[in-house]
Design a protein around this motif. Structure first.
Motif, PDB file in Angstrom:
ATOM      1  N   SER A 272       0.832  -1.210   0.000  1.00 56.47           N
ATOM      2  CA  SER A 272       0.000   0.000   0.000  1.00 56.47           C
ATOM      3  C   SER A 272       0.863   1.256   0.000  1.00 56.47           C
ATOM      4  O   SER A 272       0.576   2.230  -0.704  1.00 56.47           O
ATOM      5  N   ILE A 273       1.928   1.246   0.798  1.00 66.68           N
ATOM      6  CA  ILE A 273       2.822   2.406   0.871  1.00 66.68           C
ATOM      7  C   ILE A 273       3.514   2.633  -0.460  1.00 66.68           C
ATOM      8  O   ILE A 273       3.544   3.758  -0.989  1.00 66.68           O
ATOM      9  N   ALA A 274       4.078   1.563  -1.039  1.00 64.15           N
ATOM     10  CA  ALA A 274       4.810   1.690  -2.303  1.00 64.15           C
ATOM     11  C   ALA A 274       3.894   2.182  -3.415  1.00 64.15           C
ATOM     12  O   ALA A 274       4.250   3.097  -4.182  1.00 64.15           O
ATOM     13  N   GLY A 275       2.695   1.613  -3.511  1.00 60.81           N
ATOM     14  CA  GLY A 275       1.767   2.021  -4.558  1.00 60.81           C
ATOM     15  C   GLY A 275       1.317   3.459  -4.401  1.00 60.81           C
ATOM     16  O   GLY A 275       1.241   4.214  -5.378  1.00 60.81           O
ATOM     17  N   SER A 276       1.022   3.868  -3.172  1.00 56.41           N
ATOM     18  CA  SER A 276       0.562   5.233  -2.919  1.00 56.41           C
ATOM     19  C   SER A 276       1.638   6.256  -3.281  1.00 56.41           C
ATOM     20  O   SER A 276       1.353   7.283  -3.911  1.00 56.41           O
TER      21      SER A 276
ATOM     22  N   GLY B 149      -3.816   6.432   5.751  1.00 56.27           N
ATOM     23  CA  GLY B 149      -3.211   5.837   6.933  1.00 56.27           C
ATOM     24  C   GLY B 149      -1.838   5.241   6.698  1.00 56.27           C
ATOM     25  O   GLY B 149      -1.470   4.240   7.319  1.00 56.27           O
ATOM     26  N   LEU B 150      -1.039   5.861   5.820  1.00 58.94           N
ATOM     27  CA  LEU B 150       0.270   5.294   5.488  1.00 58.94           C
ATOM     28  C   LEU B 150       1.255   5.410   6.649  1.00 58.94           C
ATOM     29  O   LEU B 150       2.105   4.531   6.831  1.00 58.94           O
ATOM     30  N   ARG B 151       1.165   6.472   7.427  1.00 56.86           N
ATOM     31  CA  ARG B 151       2.051   6.594   8.594  1.00 56.86           C
ATOM     32  C   ARG B 151       1.769   5.453   9.571  1.00 56.86           C
ATOM     33  O   ARG B 151       2.691   4.845  10.125  1.00 56.86           O
TER      34      ARG B 151
ATOM     35  N   SER C  45      15.706  -1.292   2.137  1.00 54.83           N
ATOM     36  CA  SER C  45      15.957  -0.840   0.772  1.00 54.83           C
ATOM     37  C   SER C  45      15.557  -1.908  -0.243  1.00 54.83           C
ATOM     38  O   SER C  45      14.892  -1.626  -1.242  1.00 54.83           O
ATOM     39  N   GLU C  46      15.939  -3.149   0.017  1.00 47.97           N
ATOM     40  CA  GLU C  46      15.611  -4.232  -0.911  1.00 47.97           C
ATOM     41  C   GLU C  46      14.112  -4.486  -0.960  1.00 47.97           C
ATOM     42  O   GLU C  46      13.556  -4.786  -2.024  1.00 47.97           O
ATOM     43  N   LEU C  47      13.454  -4.380   0.195  1.00 47.45           N
ATOM     44  CA  LEU C  47      12.002  -4.584   0.216  1.00 47.45           C
ATOM     45  C   LEU C  47      11.285  -3.498  -0.581  1.00 47.45           C
ATOM     46  O   LEU C  47      10.347  -3.787  -1.335  1.00 47.45           O
ATOM     47  N   ILE C  48      11.713  -2.260  -0.420  1.00 48.43           N
ATOM     48  CA  ILE C  48      11.097  -1.157  -1.167  1.00 48.43           C
ATOM     49  C   ILE C  48      11.322  -1.353  -2.663  1.00 48.43           C
ATOM     50  O   ILE C  48      10.393  -1.177  -3.471  1.00 48.43           O
TER      51      ILE C  48
ATOM     52  N   LEU D  57      13.561   6.902  -2.982  1.00 47.27           N
ATOM     53  CA  LEU D  57      14.156   7.824  -2.010  1.00 47.27           C
ATOM     54  C   LEU D  57      13.080   8.409  -1.095  1.00 47.27           C
ATOM     55  O   LEU D  57      13.274   8.519   0.124  1.00 47.27           O
ATOM     56  N   GLU D  58      11.929   8.768  -1.660  1.00 44.03           N
ATOM     57  CA  GLU D  58      10.838   9.340  -0.865  1.00 44.03           C
ATOM     58  C   GLU D  58      10.336   8.344   0.174  1.00 44.03           C
ATOM     59  O   GLU D  58      10.084   8.703   1.329  1.00 44.03           O
ATOM     60  N   ILE D  59      10.191   7.077  -0.243  1.00 43.47           N
ATOM     61  CA  ILE D  59       9.711   6.053   0.697  1.00 43.47           C
ATOM     62  C   ILE D  59      10.744   5.810   1.792  1.00 43.47           C
ATOM     63  O   ILE D  59      10.408   5.664   2.973  1.00 43.47           O
ATOM     64  N   THR D  60      12.015   5.781   1.418  1.00 45.47           N
ATOM     65  CA  THR D  60      13.080   5.572   2.402  1.00 45.47           C
ATOM     66  C   THR D  60      13.089   6.691   3.434  1.00 45.47           C
ATOM     67  O   THR D  60      13.175   6.441   4.648  1.00 45.47           O
TER      68      THR D  60
END
Length: 693
Positions: free
Chosen positions: A461-465, A480-482, A502-505, A527-530
């Motif tokens: 959900s986080i990666a897609g958003s 509700g990503l936080r 990093s690998e999971l993202i 980078l934004e997700i990290t």
């Protein structure tokens, strides 16, 4: 003699979830007004019922404190003419401040003399202060959703119907857009008087109690809890604890009377959550359980009124619950006519998110991501199979009749239907645990399969958003990503999982490209997700009591293993409590400052000239292997201990060796040595981030 002030804001029934924050605002904003207005008081208390917000300020002085103020006027050289008479500059100053010439004096400031005056402003009467400020106090209260009504400009959660403003026994009048403050309040909507005259503040609570209103929410809460537990014990059971439900019920009644009703035996064969969810979420009933948390055939509800016609009320509530449970029974019996996996294909007809595909697409992505996580963790074959099966079935219950009607049961019904379909215990439980934790302080997955599935579901959900640009901004986080990121971090720490974030993202984003053909700036989104996760990690670690500089020192390393970060932070925190580390930190700050200028960490011993650089090189070589060994065993404190021996060689190096010499080979060799030391330190933490205390 001090005074007591009462402000009651009478409203149409407030949403229960608004009350707590509104009361806190009422108290805090009033305290701020009193401070700004120089009003002395002993305490401020706030109370609420569904139809009123109440403030009682005690120990108020008769008037504001007097204000003593020193005023600086014009310079002496321009304040008086040659004859010593006031000039226009001084006269204008005195007129503007309403002061006389004999109240002024001369004082030096920054080498020049100026005219000064001391004035005393007498405090206003407390009645005047209250009259001026109470309208603004009411308007200062904000709500998640507010409304206008009756052509008024003021916005409030619900229409304001009356206002009580009373100082001891005297009305403090004001007019809020046609709503005039008075000493008239209202009792219980059905049992009390619609016009209650309050002669003094001290009789307010008793008068309302006589009219079936308990103003103090804490007393109502205690009454509900005590009487409900008493009723449950009379039936040989206990009240199923639920603080959130208790708070909500407290805020929807003014005169609580708990009553106990019975659940028909025919419904007790349904899964526990199928019975409890309609009771709690839809009807605000409290379940009754035995000592082993098994559901008993009783429920407790709270009537907003007295015990008149109580038998009729109980029968009415039993009838309402029976209708709800009859629906639930029908949905359940219909749903279990086919196995859970037969619902999976129907997920193709439900959109998860317009740009991210259907729930079936999400199911496939979560399956792949969970399998990858399982591979990283080297889980056994049985766990691997359980993860795959649970992933395939994870969203199937969302298209069942039960979950369509009672959305709160997602996951729980998936678990129940998996059991009735013959799935094993681990698969069934993992389907429920994929949603854990649902909120702060919630339970965490107990199974490895459930933990991995939960991480996969949330990370998808986080990666897609982020990939489609709907990440959280400011205080806004509609998806509700936080919360989901914090859930992932909590699971990793609880299960002590060593995973490369990093690998999971990277893999989560790759699946979106592969499965959905999604186009986005891969490096930017990663980078934004990290950074998003790092922000959550910092906040969580700080909540755990870890120093901010220690967190920065750990996050600045090359590790992206969240559990490993926690180990490093704890070890570093212990290590920094030792004596004599100030000099060590200073030494490594010098190393890090110059190491950044190095273009390589390649070092040639034969290029060293000075004794001090040779000594530093040899000393580092002697500890490097030990440092790496301790790091591999995650004994980071012992690895840090090895660096202590470098302090003296480092200091002598900087005191006696010029690093930035003209000879390029010698300069690069010296910088390379510093970089090699710094890079090795970064395998543990970045000591340059530590604040030297």
């Amino acid at each position: 003699m001090t005074k007591k002030y009462l402000l009651e804001i009478g409203v149409e029934e407030l949403p229960a979830r608004y009350v707590r924050d509104a009361l806190q605002q009422l108290k805090d904003n009033c305290a701020k007004i009193f401070k700004d207005e120089r009003v002395t008081y002993e305490e401020i208390n706030v109370y609420s019922t569904p139809r009123r917000l109440v403030l009682v300020a005690e120990g108020l002085e008769d008037k504001q404190a007097d204000l003593k103020e020193t005023l600086k006027g014009p310079a002496k050289r321009i304040a008086f003419n040659d004859d010593g008479n006031p000039t226009k500059a001084l006269l204008g100053f005195m007129k503007g401040k309403d002061i006389k010439i004999n109240n002024t004096y001369i004082q030096e400031y920054n080498g020049e003399e100026y005219v000064y005056a001391n004035i005393i402003k007498n405090g206003k009467n407390i009645k005047e202060v209250l009259n001026i400020n109470m309208i603004n106090l009411i308007k200062s209260i904000t709500f998640p959703k507010s409304m206008k009504w009756g052509g008024k400009n003021i916005r409030f959660a619900r229409p304001i119907r009356w206002i009580v403003s009373l100082l001891d026994d005297e009305i403090i009048p004001f007019d809020l857009e046609g709503i005039k403050a008075s000493n008239i309040t209202k009792g219980h909507r059905f049992l009390g008087s619609n016009k209650i005259e309050i002669n003094c503040v001290d009789e307010y609570f008793d008068l309302l109690k006589d009219n079936y209103v308990i103003v103090d929410q804490n007393k109502r809460k205690e009454t509900i809890k005590y009487r409900s537990e008493k009723l449950a014990k009379e039936k040989g059971g206990n009240l199923l604890p639920d603080e959130t439900l208790l708070d909500e019920v407290t805020n929807i009644v003014e005169y609580p009377t708990p009553i106990i009703g019975r659940i028909k035996e025919e419904y007790l064969s349904l899964p526990k959550d199928v019975i409890i969810t309609p009771m709690k979420e839809h009807l605000r009933f409290f379940p009754v359980v035995d000592d082993k948390k098994r559901l008993l055939p009783y429920f407790i509800t709270v009537r907003n009124g007295n015990e008149d016609f109580i038998d009729t009320v109980i029968k009415g509530n039993e009838k309402v619950l029976g209708a709800r449970l009859e629906d639930a029974k029908f949905f359940y019996m219909e749903d279990i006519k086919v196995p859970l996996d037969s619902y999976v294909e129907d997920l193709k007809n439900i959109v998860f998110q317009e740009k991210l595909g259907t729930l079936y697409d999400k199911t496939k992505r979560v399956q792949k991501l969970a399998a990858k996580i399982g591979g990283y963790l080297e889980v056994g074959e049985d766990t691997e199979n359980n993860i795959d099966r649970a992933g395939y079935l994870s969203k199937a219950d969302l298209v069942t009749k039960m979950v369509s009607e009672f959305t709160e049961l997602q996951g729980k019904m998936g678990m129940e239907y998996a059991k009735t379909s013959g799935e094993n215990e681990i698969v069934s439980l993992a389907i429920y645990e994929q949603y854990l934790p649902r909120y702060s302080g919630d339970e965490l997955p107990t199974t490895t399969a459930g933990a991995i599935l939960s991480i996969g579901d949330k990370l998808d959900s986080i990666a897609g958003s982020f990939a489609i640009g709907i990440q959280p901004t400011g205080s806004q986080d509609p998806f509700g990503l936080r919360r989901q990121a914090l859930g992932i971090i909590n699971i990793i720490l609880d299960k002590k999982l060593n995973l490369s974030l990093s690998e999971l993202i990277e893999f989560a984003l790759y699946i979106y490209v592969e499965e959905n053909g999604l186009a986005f700036d891969y490096n930017k989104v990663k980078l934004e997700i990290t950074e998003f996760f790092n922000g959550r990690i910092k906040n969580m670690f700080m909540d755990m009591g870890i120093r901010y500089d220690i967190i920065d020192a750990v996050i600045s390393t090359k590790t992206d293993d969240i559990y490993d970060m926690r180990i490093r932070a704890d070890k570093l925190n212990e290590w920094l409590s030792k004596d004599g580390l100030s000099e060590i930190l200073s030494a490594f700050n010098r190393v890090s400052n110059l190491a950044e200028k190095a273009i390589t960490d390649e070092v040639k011993r034969d290029l060293f000239i000075e004794e001090e650089e040779i000594n530093l090189y040899d000393t580092f070589n002697n500890i490097e292997e030990k440092v790496i060994s301790f790091i591999n065993k995650k004994e980071y404190d012992k690895a840090l201990d090895q660096f202590v021996v470098l302090r003296e060689p480092v200091d002598k190096f900087f005191d006696n060796v010029m690093v930035m010499v003209e000879d390029e080979d010698i300069r690069d060799n010296r910088l390379g040595l510093l970089k090699k030391i710094y890079d090795t330190m970064l395998l543990i933490c970045d000591l340059s981030k530590i604040v030297n205390k």
